[in-house]
Motif scaffolding. Structure first.
Motif, short mmCIF file in Angstrom:
data_model
loop_
_atom_site.label_atom_id
_atom_site.label_comp_id
_atom_site.label_asym_id
_atom_site.label_seq_id
_atom_site.Cartn_x
_atom_site.Cartn_y
_atom_site.Cartn_z
N ASP A 81 32.92 61.70 55.30
CA ASP A 81 33.06 60.24 55.36
C ASP A 81 34.54 59.84 55.45
OD1 ASP A 81 30.16 59.60 54.81
OD2 ASP A 81 30.67 60.66 52.98
N PHE A 82 35.30 60.65 56.21
CA PHE A 82 36.74 60.39 56.43
C PHE A 82 37.53 60.39 55.12
CE2 PHE A 82 34.29 58.14 59.72
CZ PHE A 82 34.75 58.80 60.85
N GLY A 83 37.00 61.08 54.12
CA GLY A 83 37.71 61.19 52.85
C GLY A 83 37.71 59.94 52.00
N ASN A 84 36.80 59.00 52.32
CA ASN A 84 36.77 57.73 51.57
C ASN A 84 36.18 57.87 50.18
OD1 ASN A 84 37.90 56.18 53.67
ND2 ASN A 84 35.91 56.00 54.70
N TYR A 85 35.32 58.90 49.96
CA TYR A 85 34.66 59.06 48.66
C TYR A 85 34.79 60.50 48.19
CZ TYR A 85 32.60 54.93 50.83
OH TYR A 85 32.42 53.73 51.48
N PRO A 86 35.98 60.97 47.92
CA PRO A 86 36.20 62.39 47.62
C PRO A 86 35.48 62.90 46.39
CG PRO A 86 38.14 61.09 47.07
CD PRO A 86 37.22 60.18 47.82
N ASN A 87 35.23 62.03 45.40
CA ASN A 87 34.62 62.47 44.15
C ASN A 87 33.17 62.03 44.01
OD1 ASN A 87 37.08 63.64 43.20
ND2 ASN A 87 37.81 61.60 42.66
N CYS A 88 32.53 61.74 45.14
CA CYS A 88 31.15 61.21 45.11
C CYS A 88 30.12 62.23 45.56
CB CYS A 88 31.06 59.96 45.97
SG CYS A 88 32.02 58.57 45.33
N THR A 89 30.42 63.51 45.52
CA THR A 89 29.49 64.54 45.97
C THR A 89 28.11 64.37 45.34
OG1 THR A 89 31.32 66.12 46.21
CG2 THR A 89 29.09 67.02 46.13
N GLY A 90 27.10 64.19 46.19
CA GLY A 90 25.73 64.09 45.69
C GLY A 90 25.33 62.75 45.15
N GLY A 91 26.24 61.79 45.09
CA GLY A 91 25.90 60.44 44.64
C GLY A 91 25.26 60.41 43.27
N ALA A 92 24.14 59.68 43.15
CA ALA A 92 23.47 59.47 41.87
C ALA A 92 22.96 60.78 41.27
CB ALA A 92 22.32 58.48 42.04
N ALA A 93 22.53 61.72 42.12
CA ALA A 93 21.99 62.99 41.62
C ALA A 93 23.03 63.74 40.81
CB ALA A 93 21.49 63.85 42.78
N ALA A 94 24.24 63.85 41.36
CA ALA A 94 25.31 64.56 40.64
C ALA A 94 25.75 63.78 39.40
CB ALA A 94 26.50 64.78 41.58
N TYR A 95 25.80 62.46 39.53
CA TYR A 95 26.24 61.62 38.41
C TYR A 95 25.31 61.80 37.20
CZ TYR A 95 27.40 57.42 35.71
OH TYR A 95 27.74 56.54 34.71
N ILE A 96 24.01 61.80 37.45
CA ILE A 96 23.02 61.97 36.38
C ILE A 96 23.19 63.34 35.71
CG2 ILE A 96 20.55 62.27 35.91
CD1 ILE A 96 20.05 60.07 38.00
N ASP A 97 23.41 64.39 36.51
CA ASP A 97 23.61 65.73 35.94
C ASP A 97 24.87 65.78 35.09
OD1 ASP A 97 21.33 66.70 37.10
OD2 ASP A 97 22.35 67.56 38.85
N HIS A 98 25.93 65.13 35.57
CA HIS A 98 27.20 65.13 34.82
C HIS A 98 27.05 64.41 33.49
CE1 HIS A 98 30.43 66.64 37.62
NE2 HIS A 98 29.37 66.64 38.40
N VAL A 99 26.30 63.29 33.50
CA VAL A 99 26.13 62.50 32.28
C VAL A 99 25.20 63.21 31.28
CG1 VAL A 99 25.20 60.34 31.34
CG2 VAL A 99 26.63 60.30 33.39
N LEU A 100 24.07 63.71 31.75
CA LEU A 100 23.06 64.27 30.86
C LEU A 100 23.32 65.73 30.48
CD1 LEU A 100 19.78 62.74 32.34
CD2 LEU A 100 21.20 61.89 30.47
N LEU A 101 23.90 66.50 31.40
CA LEU A 101 24.10 67.92 31.15
C LEU A 101 25.55 68.28 30.88
CD1 LEU A 101 21.77 69.42 33.92
CD2 LEU A 101 21.22 68.97 31.53
N GLY A 102 26.45 67.54 31.49
CA GLY A 102 27.87 67.86 31.37
C GLY A 102 28.34 68.69 32.54
N GLU A 103 29.58 68.47 32.96
CA GLU A 103 30.10 69.13 34.17
C GLU A 103 30.08 70.65 34.07
OE1 GLU A 103 34.11 69.12 37.01
OE2 GLU A 103 34.00 67.86 35.21
#
Length: 376
Positions: free
Chosen positions: A168-190
């Motif tokens: 996406d032309f580097g516009n969202y570098p830390n958004c890998t996987g969107g909501a799916a990754a965010y939920i894993d990070h919050v509930l399980l931890g990075e």
């Protein structure tokens, strides 16, 4: 299109694609086997409480085996909670099996060999008595849609399905996987999810992402439930070859139409593009369509024409978990794998995988002849 879908572009030929293809087929067939096995055990008089205990124990064992397999450093010492990966293939199978099996157990009744249930529409006797299950699945899919496209992920647009990084032309570098990754990070931890996804190489991402994460498991349950429906067709229309094949064909077409609508008949565009890393619903309906076609062909060859016994694939099926665990442990060792002259060669990868698969089929045949079966 709801969101950019560069995340589907993981097209290099590597083991993750093979694992995902295996997982999807296994999930579908697992749903089919749940229907057949529960009906058989209920017919033999097993109590639902006893069956519930078996389901709980099997799910727990499968999950624990999966955790051990995806954390190979256990050979060097005790597992460390600090960086223990929690999700994985067997863990997803465990959760999927638990949800679908318990849901089926709640409403399942012994199906007699000559089933003639008295319902208003006999042509739908494999569906109408189980309407609470369908409502539950629709509610579950609604949850997936809402979380995927409406959840507010910090720093990312709603409904983002891309890979992040330079995508996406580097516009969202830390958004890998969107909501799916965010939920894993919050509930399980990075530290407790997969640290080296394909996007690290292809899109130079720095964010951990797990292809077997929590959100995708919802659609894994949907996939198994569709396989469960295939099992119900075999139960309710036993020996009615035309009815069984007709229904397999109808379900395949229905799933295909849903996929065509969701993707607008495109490869990686549409309202909800096909995305194997996120297990999008269009990915599930597309592969389910092929799953019903595959069952149709196998049923026709094995049960109708009786020109094929199912060999040699019958043998790995008798020890499926053992073969999978063996593959995970020894996949990087000779003779299952060796250093290739050209790591980018598809033909060398194909030859290597065909030889490895043949070896595991042979091993499963030997185990079968010696009557060695590993059941969970």
């Amino acid at each position: 299109m709801i969101a950019n879908n560069d995340f589907t572009a993981f097209k290099t030929f590597h083991s993750e694609q093979l694992h995902m293809g295996f997982l999807l087929l296994f999930v579908f067939i697992m749903g089919t086997s749940i229907s057949l096995s529960l009906s058989s055990m209920l017919r033999r008089g097993c109590s639902k409480w006893k069956l519930l205990g078996k389901i709980l124990w099997r799910s727990l064992l499968l999950f624990l085996i999966g955790v051990i397999i995806v954390n190979p450093n256990y050979c060097l010492g005790p597992l460390s909670w600090e960086n223990l990966r929690i999700p994985g293939v067997l863990q997803r199978l465990s959760c999927t099996y638990f949800v679908v099996a318990v849901l089926e157990l709640l409403f399942a009744k012994p199906v007699p060999d000559n089933s003639t249930l008295e319902i208003p529409c006999p042509a739908l006797r494999d569906i109408l008595p189980y309407w609470p299950q369908w409502l539950f699945m629709m509610a579950l899919e609604t949850v997936w849609l809402c979380l995927t496209f409406l959840l507010n992920v910090p720093g990312c647009p709603n409904g983002y399905l891309g890979p992040g990084g330079i995508g996406d032309f580097g516009n969202y570098p830390n958004c890998t996987g969107g909501a799916a990754a965010y939920i894993d990070h919050v509930l399980l931890g990075e530290k407790h999810i997969y640290q080296h996804p394909s996007s690290n190489v292809l899109y130079q991402t720095t964010v951990a992402f797990d292809p077997e994460g929590i959100l995708g498991t919802i659609n894994s349950v949907i996939m198994a439930f569709l396989g469960l429906q295939a099992g119900k067709i075999l139960l309710f229309y036993k020996d009615q070859h035309r009815q069984i094949m007709l229904r397999f064909c109808i379900w395949s077409v229905v799933m295909g139409v849903i996929s065509a609508v969701l993707t607008e008949c495109s490869k990686d565009e549409g309202f909800i593009p096909v995305n194997k890393n996120l297990w999008s619903i269009s990915y599930v309906t597309t592969l389910s369509s092929f799953g019903f076609v595959l069952l149709l062909l196998i049923y026709y060859l094995v049960d109708v024409k009786k020109v094929w016994s199912g060999s040699p694939f019958f043998f790995p099926g008798m020890n499926s978990i053992l073969i999978y665990v063996g593959h995970e442990i020894f996949e990087n060792y000779f003779p299952f794998k060796w250093k290739m002259q050209d790591a980018q060669s598809h033909s060398e990868h194909l030859a290597q995988n065909l030889i490895a698969t043949s070896l595991w089929v042979f091993i499963s045949y030997v185990l079968y002849r010696k009557r060695i079966f590993w059941k969970i």
